[in-house]
Design a protein around this motif. Structure first.
Motif, short mmCIF file in Angstrom:
data_model
loop_
_atom_site.label_atom_id
_atom_site.label_comp_id
_atom_site.label_asym_id
_atom_site.label_seq_id
_atom_site.Cartn_x
_atom_site.Cartn_y
_atom_site.Cartn_z
N ALA A 34 -1.96 8.95 22.98
CA ALA A 34 -2.82 10.39 23.31
C ALA A 34 -4.06 10.14 24.17
O ALA A 34 -4.01 10.84 25.30
CB ALA A 34 -3.11 11.08 22.02
N ILE A 35 -4.60 9.17 23.81
CA ILE A 35 -5.88 8.78 24.67
C ILE A 35 -5.33 8.18 25.91
O ILE A 35 -5.94 8.43 26.87
CB ILE A 35 -6.70 7.75 23.94
N GLY A 36 -4.38 7.32 26.08
CA GLY A 36 -3.70 6.77 27.36
C GLY A 36 -3.40 7.93 28.26
O GLY A 36 -3.53 8.06 29.52
N LYS A 37 -2.78 9.00 27.55
CA LYS A 37 -2.24 10.04 28.22
C LYS A 37 -3.38 10.98 28.87
O LYS A 37 -3.31 11.54 30.12
CB LYS A 37 -1.41 11.04 27.57
N GLY A 38 -4.52 11.13 28.10
CA GLY A 38 -5.56 11.90 28.60
C GLY A 38 -6.21 11.18 29.96
O GLY A 38 -6.73 11.72 30.83
N PHE A 39 -6.57 9.86 29.73
CA PHE A 39 -6.80 8.82 30.89
C PHE A 39 -6.02 9.21 32.09
O PHE A 39 -6.45 9.36 33.27
CB PHE A 39 -6.94 7.42 30.59
N ALA A 40 -4.88 9.11 31.89
CA ALA A 40 -3.67 9.43 33.05
C ALA A 40 -3.85 10.88 33.66
O ALA A 40 -3.97 10.86 34.90
CB ALA A 40 -2.36 9.28 32.75
N ILE A 41 -3.90 11.78 32.96
CA ILE A 41 -4.32 13.13 33.51
C ILE A 41 -5.47 13.53 34.08
O ILE A 41 -5.61 13.95 35.39
CB ILE A 41 -4.02 14.24 32.35
N GLY A 42 -6.58 12.60 33.44
CA GLY A 42 -7.92 12.71 34.18
C GLY A 42 -7.88 11.97 35.43
O GLY A 42 -8.39 12.57 36.40
N SER A 43 -7.23 10.76 35.62
CA SER A 43 -7.37 10.03 36.69
C SER A 43 -6.52 10.95 37.73
O SER A 43 -6.58 10.87 38.99
CB SER A 43 -6.79 8.57 36.65
N MET A 50 12.32 0.12 1.03
CA MET A 50 10.95 -0.44 0.76
C MET A 50 10.25 0.32 -0.08
O MET A 50 10.16 1.34 -0.42
CB MET A 50 10.35 -0.59 2.17
N SER A 51 8.91 -0.41 -0.71
CA SER A 51 8.21 0.15 -1.48
C SER A 51 7.45 1.02 -0.89
O SER A 51 7.32 1.19 0.24
CB SER A 51 7.34 -1.01 -2.20
N HIS A 52 6.61 1.65 -2.09
CA HIS A 52 5.63 2.90 -1.50
C HIS A 52 4.44 2.20 -0.38
O HIS A 52 4.01 2.72 0.54
CB HIS A 52 5.33 3.53 -2.68
N ARG A 53 4.08 1.16 -0.90
CA ARG A 53 2.91 0.20 -0.12
C ARG A 53 3.32 0.15 1.25
O ARG A 53 2.44 0.38 1.99
CB ARG A 53 2.75 -1.03 -0.78
N ILE A 54 4.42 -0.33 1.52
CA ILE A 54 4.94 -0.58 2.85
C ILE A 54 5.03 0.61 3.90
O ILE A 54 4.69 0.64 4.86
CB ILE A 54 6.27 -1.46 2.85
N ARG A 55 5.52 1.52 2.98
CA ARG A 55 5.58 3.12 3.90
C ARG A 55 4.17 3.47 4.24
O ARG A 55 3.83 3.81 5.12
CB ARG A 55 6.15 3.93 2.72
N GLU A 56 2.92 3.27 3.29
CA GLU A 56 1.68 3.61 3.68
C GLU A 56 1.24 2.89 4.82
O GLU A 56 0.40 3.30 5.59
CB GLU A 56 1.00 3.47 2.32
N ARG A 57 1.34 1.45 4.82
CA ARG A 57 1.19 0.62 6.02
C ARG A 57 1.72 1.00 7.20
O ARG A 57 1.11 1.17 8.26
CB ARG A 57 1.24 -0.68 5.67
N THR A 58 2.98 1.28 7.33
CA THR A 58 3.50 1.92 8.65
C THR A 58 3.36 3.20 9.06
O THR A 58 3.15 3.39 10.08
CB THR A 58 5.17 1.75 8.08
N ASP A 59 3.08 3.97 8.10
CA ASP A 59 2.50 5.26 8.38
C ASP A 59 1.11 5.32 9.22
O ASP A 59 0.68 5.80 10.15
CB ASP A 59 2.14 6.16 7.39
N ALA A 60 0.35 4.30 8.65
CA ALA A 60 -1.19 4.02 9.32
C ALA A 60 -1.01 3.37 10.64
O ALA A 60 -1.70 3.77 11.72
CB ALA A 60 -1.90 3.05 8.33
N LEU A 61 -0.02 2.42 10.66
CA LEU A 61 0.31 2.00 12.06
C LEU A 61 0.88 3.07 13.12
O LEU A 61 0.40 2.90 14.20
CB LEU A 61 1.11 0.75 12.14
N ASP A 62 1.60 3.77 12.61
CA ASP A 62 2.15 4.85 13.26
C ASP A 62 1.04 5.90 13.95
O ASP A 62 1.04 6.36 15.21
CB ASP A 62 3.26 5.57 12.67
N VAL A 63 0.21 6.26 13.03
CA VAL A 63 -0.83 7.04 13.32
C VAL A 63 -1.84 6.46 14.70
O VAL A 63 -2.20 6.99 15.39
CB VAL A 63 -1.81 7.41 12.28
N GLY A 93 -0.81 4.04 16.67
CA GLY A 93 -0.21 4.18 18.15
C GLY A 93 -0.15 5.63 18.76
O GLY A 93 -0.25 5.48 19.71
N ASN A 94 0.13 6.68 17.86
CA ASN A 94 0.06 8.03 18.18
C ASN A 94 -1.34 8.03 18.91
O ASN A 94 -1.17 8.91 20.14
CB ASN A 94 0.41 8.92 17.34
#
Length: 64
Positions: free
Chosen positions: A24-33, A4-17, A19-20
């Motif tokens: 991480a926020i969800g895990k923080g809430f789970a540990i706190g609760s 795929m083109s470089h533009r698509i890779r930039e978009r998927t990287d942003a979505l991956d970030v 999601g991560n």
């Protein structure tokens, strides 16, 4: 990897970030609760076990 083109890779990287970060926020809430629940359950345990002082080095308290 899929050719795929470089533009698509930039978009998927942003979505991956995003999601991560969300995971991480969800895990923080789970540990706190979990910490709050364990603290909330410790009070009734102390009352039910008729423990006058709380000493985590006492086996009965530590097991509970």
């Amino acid at each position: 990897m899929a050719g795929m083109s470089h533009r698509i890779r930039e978009r998927t990287d942003a979505l991956d970030v995003a999601g991560n970060t969300t995971a991480a926020i969800g895990k923080g809430f789970a540990i706190g609760s979990a910490a709050l629940v364990s603290l909330a359950m410790f009070g009734p345990f102390v009352s039910r076990a008729s423990i006058s002082t709380v000493d985590v080095l006492t086996p009965k308290v530590f097991i509970g």
